[in-house]
Write a protein that holds these residues in place. Structure first.
Motif, PDB file in Angstrom:
ATOM      1  N   GLY A  94      38.495  26.201  40.512  1.00 55.34           N
ATOM      2  CA  GLY A  94      39.392  25.061  40.589  1.00 55.34           C
ATOM      3  C   GLY A  94      40.377  25.022  39.443  1.00 55.34           C
ATOM      4  O   GLY A  94      41.551  24.672  39.624  1.00 55.34           O
ATOM      5  N   ILE A  95      39.937  25.386  38.237  1.00 56.64           N
ATOM      6  CA  ILE A  95      40.827  25.399  37.074  1.00 56.64           C
ATOM      7  C   ILE A  95      41.996  26.346  37.306  1.00 56.64           C
ATOM      8  O   ILE A  95      43.165  25.999  37.100  1.00 56.64           O
ATOM      9  N   ILE A  96      41.673  27.555  37.770  1.00 55.22           N
ATOM     10  CA  ILE A  96      42.716  28.557  38.003  1.00 55.22           C
ATOM     11  C   ILE A  96      43.631  28.110  39.142  1.00 55.22           C
ATOM     12  O   ILE A  96      44.856  28.211  39.058  1.00 55.22           O
ATOM     13  N   ILE A 147      43.471  30.770  49.440  1.00 54.20           N
ATOM     14  CA  ILE A 147      42.766  30.706  50.719  1.00 54.20           C
ATOM     15  C   ILE A 147      42.867  32.035  51.458  1.00 54.20           C
ATOM     16  O   ILE A 147      41.859  32.582  51.917  1.00 54.20           O
ATOM     17  N   ILE A 148      44.065  32.577  51.575  1.00 50.47           N
ATOM     18  CA  ILE A 148      44.259  33.784  52.385  1.00 50.47           C
ATOM     19  C   ILE A 148      43.699  35.030  51.689  1.00 50.47           C
ATOM     20  O   ILE A 148      43.076  35.877  52.335  1.00 50.47           O
ATOM     21  N   ILE A 149      43.882  35.142  50.380  1.00 52.08           N
ATOM     22  CA  ILE A 149      43.418  36.341  49.677  1.00 52.08           C
ATOM     23  C   ILE A 149      41.889  36.411  49.661  1.00 52.08           C
ATOM     24  O   ILE A 149      41.283  37.417  50.045  1.00 52.08           O
ATOM     25  N   THR A 189      37.180  26.110  47.885  1.00 52.61           N
ATOM     26  CA  THR A 189      37.653  25.285  46.771  1.00 52.61           C
ATOM     27  C   THR A 189      39.137  24.984  46.909  1.00 52.61           C
ATOM     28  O   THR A 189      39.580  23.844  46.709  1.00 52.61           O
ATOM     29  N   ALA A 190      39.914  25.999  47.252  1.00 48.09           N
ATOM     30  CA  ALA A 190      41.360  25.809  47.428  1.00 48.09           C
ATOM     31  C   ALA A 190      41.657  24.901  48.615  1.00 48.09           C
ATOM     32  O   ALA A 190      42.569  24.064  48.568  1.00 48.09           O
ATOM     33  N   LEU A 191      40.891  25.035  49.705  1.00 49.37           N
ATOM     34  CA  LEU A 191      41.120  24.178  50.870  1.00 49.37           C
ATOM     35  C   LEU A 191      40.775  22.725  50.553  1.00 49.37           C
ATOM     36  O   LEU A 191      41.471  21.805  51.003  1.00 49.37           O
ATOM     37  N   ASP A 192      39.708  22.496  49.784  1.00 43.75           N
ATOM     38  CA  ASP A 192      39.391  21.130  49.356  1.00 43.75           C
ATOM     39  C   ASP A 192      40.572  20.522  48.613  1.00 43.75           C
ATOM     40  O   ASP A 192      40.927  19.347  48.826  1.00 43.75           O
TER      41      ASP A 192
END
Length: 455
Positions: A72-74, A90-92, A134-137
């Motif tokens: 999340g930090i990154i 998300i995609i990578i 995490t990115a989707l959240d």
């Protein structure tokens, strides 16, 4: 620290909702496939399987999810001018997971080395989906209006559960035709699905970053503010009872039906062994899942009108049934009890997730993925702690009673106390951090009117 406005920069499109649901459906398949079907596959290969090694495989899957906070930090700090903050992650990493599913399908061993192979590949595979999740959240919190957040949280949780059911049903349907090649085929299906579900978030228009993210000051606020530790405590405590209840209540039903003896039930609970009557475990799990879906949907509708009412509904429904369940025994009442507990589990999960999402958006508008992932980590830590607490309570009660029904009653009393503690912690959270402004104004107006009448 600037509070985020309730309305995102861009209009929330209806197809965003379905993009989120599809992602969580595939994530449910991803998380549940191995725990459900690997024992069947191993038993078919070897005529049985090593429970200890199987447990290591399942436990290893949780390791990458502990990194969500660092991810999340990154994700909050790094921004692509062309693709935004969330979509590249998300995609990578979703594709990384998809690739590893396919690699596993093509290289899955058919000998005893499969255990250690699955430990290694499960960790590597879950790194991808943990980052993408995490990115989707963060993306959901970025673009979802406050009056739709409860619905999104409720239905994504529902589709996560449905994904697990879909994976299990699909496996057993294919198993009748493909036998030992079923698991590799399932790996390929989930691998391709992982690619697809991670492409669709590209069509969600992300909010722009107005300024550089100041992680240092945000972390200073995170660590030093008492209100944040209240949220950490609430997230840690609110689901502890869930694991204890699900474990012990199933034994109560089986004992009341005469399928296992009291002594065996107590010994199994003390040893931490799972139910050996697989078909009944599936029935209880399915009944509980149905209830969880119902509870999630009902609570999401309440939450999008009043956050506080959603939380109140969860506890008012859950706490009394912790005690009442002691009389829901036998097959019919027992299965009904599993459904009711499922409703309670779904309600407390969705209401809690919505509160956490609101709190994150208000207090950490530039650090959503980081802080939300941290709250989820505390929630997961509570779930893990519940296993140790359950074992300790069972061992303690077993020192002064051999009456299984009394032991079950005492455990449910303990769960009711833990839930009451969770509710009291919730009451310490400032409603301004989660409730709709219109409802806060309504409460304020009512208080003013009452004061005027007294005066």
């Amino acid at each position: 620290m600037n509070a985020e406005k309730d309305t995102p920069q861009y209009e929330f499109k209806s197809h965003y909702f379905w993009i989120f649901l599809f992602f969580y459906l595939i994530e449910g398949m991803h998380q549940t496939l191995l725990p459900i079907v690997l024992p069947v596959y191993l038993a078919d290969l070897f005529g049985g399987y090593d429970i200890a090694l199987f447990t290591i495989i399942i436990s290893s899957a949780s390791i990458p999810w502990a990194l969500k906070f660092l991810v999340g930090i990154i994700n909050d700090k790094w921004d692509s001018k062309r693709f935004g903050r969330r979509f590249p992650f998300i995609i990578i990493f979703g594709s990384w997971s998809g690739i590893w599913w396919i690699i596993m399908a093509l290289t899955l061993p058919a000998d005893e080395s499969i255990y250690f192979y699955c430990v290694f590949t499960t960790i590597i595979n879950n790194i991808g989906f943990a980052v993408a999740d995490t990115a989707l959240d963060g993306l959901i919190l970025d673009v979802t209006p406050k009056d739709k957040l409860g619905k999104v949280q409720g239905y994504t949780w529902t589709f996560l559960l449905l994904g697990g059911g879909v994976a299990g049903v699909l496996f057993f349907l294919l198993y009748g035709f493909l036998f030992t090649t079923t698991l590799p085929v399932m790996f390929i299906i989930i691998g391709i699905s992982s690619f697809v579900c991670c492409i669709f978030p590209f069509f969600v228009k992300e909010s722009k970053i107005e300024k550089d993210v100041d992680i240092f000051n945000d972390f200073k606020f995170l660590i030093t503010k008492r209100k944040n530790w209240i949220m950490f405590s609430y997230s840690f405590v609110d689901r502890i009872s869930e694991v204890i209840i699900f474990q012990i209540y199933a034994y109560l039903i089986l004992v009341s039906m005469g399928l296992i003896g009291v002594e065996k039930a107590i010994l199994s609970l003390i040893a931490g062994q799972s139910i050996d009557l697989f078909i009944w475990y599936v029935i209880f799990l399915g009944s509980n899942g149905i209830g969880t879906i119902i509870g999630s949907i009902i609570t999401s509708k309440i939450a999008d009108k009043s956050r506080k009412k959603a939380v109140y509904f969860s506890y008012i429904f859950y706490i009394p049934f912790c005690i009442v369940c002691n009389w829901f025994i036998g097959m019919i009442l027992g299965i009904s009890g599993e459904i009711i507990f499922g409703i309670a589990f779904g309600a407390i999960t969705v209401s809690g997730q919505t509160i956490r999402g609101d709190y994150t958006r208000r207090n950490f508008p530039d650090l959503k993925s980081t802080y939300y992932a941290l709250l989820i980590s505390f929630s997961n830590l509570g779930l893990a702690f519940s296993g140790f607490l359950s074992a300790g309570l069972i061992s303690w009660f077993a020192t002064f009673t051999t009456d299984f029904y009394l032991m079950h009653f005492l455990l449910t009393i303990a769960c009711a106390i833990i839930l009451t503690l969770s509710f009291l912690i919730f009451l310490l959270i400032d409603p301004k951090d989660y409730e709709f402004e219109s409802r806060l104004e309504l409460v304020s107006d009512e208080s003013t009117t009452q004061t005027d009448k007294i005066a």
